[in-house]
Design an enzyme around this catalytic site. Sequence first.
Site, PDB file in Angstrom:
ATOM      1  N   GLU A  92       3.447  -4.344 -10.757  1.00 51.50           N
ATOM      2  CA  GLU A  92       3.072  -3.756 -12.053  1.00 51.50           C
ATOM      3  C   GLU A  92       4.010  -2.639 -12.448  1.00 51.50           C
ATOM      4  O   GLU A  92       4.423  -1.836 -11.613  1.00 51.50           O
ATOM      5  CB  GLU A  92       1.690  -3.109 -11.929  1.00 51.50           C
ATOM      6  CG  GLU A  92       0.545  -4.060 -11.983  1.00 51.50           C
ATOM      7  CD  GLU A  92      -0.787  -3.312 -11.904  1.00 51.50           C
ATOM      8  OE1 GLU A  92      -1.784  -3.985 -11.672  1.00 51.50           O
ATOM      9  OE2 GLU A  92      -0.819  -2.072 -12.043  1.00 51.50           O
ATOM     10  N   CYS A 105       6.163   4.035 -15.574  1.00 52.04           N
ATOM     11  CA  CYS A 105       5.614   4.235 -14.231  1.00 52.04           C
ATOM     12  C   CYS A 105       6.049   3.043 -13.375  1.00 52.04           C
ATOM     13  O   CYS A 105       5.716   1.898 -13.691  1.00 52.04           O
ATOM     14  CB  CYS A 105       4.083   4.320 -14.315  1.00 52.04           C
ATOM     15  SG  CYS A 105       3.311   4.505 -12.701  1.00 52.04           S
ATOM     16  N   CYS A 112       0.289  -1.704  -0.612  1.00 48.65           N
ATOM     17  CA  CYS A 112       0.411  -0.338  -0.109  1.00 48.65           C
ATOM     18  C   CYS A 112      -0.439  -0.190   1.150  1.00 48.65           C
ATOM     19  O   CYS A 112      -1.553  -0.715   1.218  1.00 48.65           O
ATOM     20  CB  CYS A 112      -0.077   0.646  -1.174  1.00 48.65           C
ATOM     21  SG  CYS A 112       0.087   2.363  -0.653  1.00 48.65           S
ATOM     22  N   CYS A 116      -5.860   4.526   0.193  1.00 49.07           N
ATOM     23  CA  CYS A 116      -6.766   5.463  -0.496  1.00 49.07           C
ATOM     24  C   CYS A 116      -7.994   4.652  -0.923  1.00 49.07           C
ATOM     25  O   CYS A 116      -7.852   3.590  -1.535  1.00 49.07           O
ATOM     26  CB  CYS A 116      -6.087   6.070  -1.715  1.00 49.07           C
ATOM     27  SG  CYS A 116      -4.528   6.850  -1.292  1.00 49.07           S
ATOM     28  N   CYS A 119      -8.603   3.265  -4.620  1.00 51.71           N
ATOM     29  CA  CYS A 119      -7.476   2.648  -5.331  1.00 51.71           C
ATOM     30  C   CYS A 119      -7.527   1.128  -5.250  1.00 51.71           C
ATOM     31  O   CYS A 119      -7.699   0.569  -4.165  1.00 51.71           O
ATOM     32  CB  CYS A 119      -6.189   3.171  -4.710  1.00 51.71           C
ATOM     33  SG  CYS A 119      -4.730   2.275  -5.220  1.00 51.71           S
ATOM     34  N   CYS A 341      -4.201   2.043 -11.566  1.00 47.41           N
ATOM     35  CA  CYS A 341      -3.072   1.546 -10.792  1.00 47.41           C
ATOM     36  C   CYS A 341      -3.476   0.325  -9.962  1.00 47.41           C
ATOM     37  O   CYS A 341      -4.402   0.378  -9.177  1.00 47.41           O
ATOM     38  CB  CYS A 341      -2.603   2.693  -9.912  1.00 47.41           C
ATOM     39  SG  CYS A 341      -1.557   2.249  -8.571  1.00 47.41           S
TER      40      CYS A 341
HETATM   41  S1  SF4 Z   1      -3.260   5.576  -4.600  1.00 48.63           S
HETATM   42 FE1  SF4 Z   1      -3.101   3.414  -4.025  1.00 48.63          FE
HETATM   43  S2  SF4 Z   1      -0.945   2.889  -4.286  1.00 48.63           S
HETATM   44 FE2  SF4 Z   1      -1.079   5.137  -4.266  1.00 48.63          FE
HETATM   45  S3  SF4 Z   1      -0.768   5.704  -2.108  1.00 48.63           S
HETATM   46 FE3  SF4 Z   1      -2.977   5.487  -2.368  1.00 48.63          FE
HETATM   47  S4  SF4 Z   1      -3.425   3.332  -1.808  1.00 48.63           S
HETATM   48 FE4  SF4 Z   1      -1.209   3.509  -2.150  1.00 48.63          FE
END
Ligand code: SF4
Length: 354
Positions: A92, A105, A112, A116, A119, A341
């Site tokens: 993206e 962005c 990833c 988190c 997310c 995101c």
């Molecule tokens: S917010 Fe999402 S993309 Fe960003 S570091 Fe944390 S898990 Fe990874």
Amino acid sequence: MKKESIYGLPLEQLIEWLQDHGQKKSRALRVWDWLYRKRVANFSEMTDVNSECLELLTDHFILQSLREHTSQESVDGTIKFLFKLPDDNLIETVLMRHKFGSSVCVTTQVGCNIGCSFCASGLLTKHRDLSGSEIVEQIMKVQEYMDNARQGEKVSHVVVMGIGEPFDNYINVMDALRIIIDHKGLAIPGRGITISTSGLADKISEFADSDLKVNLAISLHAPTNELREQIMKINRVYPLEKIIQAVEYYLAKTKRRITLEYILLKDLNDQREHALQLVSLIKNIQQLININLIPYNPVDEHPQYQRSDHETMLAFYDVLKKHGINCSIRLEHGRDIEAACGQLRSKQVKANQG
Ligand code: SF4
């Protein structure tokens, strides 16, 4: 022979490569100009470059490795692009329109591993790092979209805040930023670029020592280790003491301000006590800190997290302001599209799997 994307070469390397292949430096500068200023889609469009040089380029490099898979446009002009990489992975990239310019962005990894818990991207673990060229090309594709719209828009800002942890792909991200900044090319100034990390403390220190003068943001999201570990498991590796130590080093070394990002999650980290804990955490460095309070964009994947009430956000903001902390509440872009995101990608990947 596997062809490389030409967007992976900084200017000095392009000059060196062409000189090694019998071409003059002036020709390399012309090629660079065609790539980043005139922004051609094919080598054959470089009309003042001789045929021998064009043949060399065509034989060794590709110009367009990303393909637009789909896109969504918001009523506020934000556009989320889903690009397909040569290996069919999807990434993206988001274009946001501000009063001060157009910002892109970019994504730095396929998936990833930081995990988190709020997310949508974190649900899809890291498949691979993006190359420097794949990072640069995201900006080129968005600029191509603007060029085709013929409204004279130019990418003026870049935020490295898309899917992935940029400092977990440090070398490729730094290479890409050098190409993006080059004043003979895209010429996006360092002060218009922000790189955001989840807090890899050793890389924050390494970044402080680098020659790259771009803005740094750190995703803090909680004022205590206990709370931060609940929402960001990376905190077990890099707890707040280590992050603050690295931030102090960065501030002393660069004298540049740092932004701390703080997503407000209803009843979890948005209370007055949390604001006071945050004040206390940064009390020795607050002169060089901006706090960016971010309203949470709820995602179906994480129903346990909700957006804070408007009054709660304002009360949090007031506590910080009263303690002399420079802070703002982030304006939102593209709320009517899959704006959080990773949401669009995660939806598409699930559809493909289903
Ligand atoms: S917010 Fe999402 S993309 Fe960003 S570091 Fe944390 S898990 Fe990874």
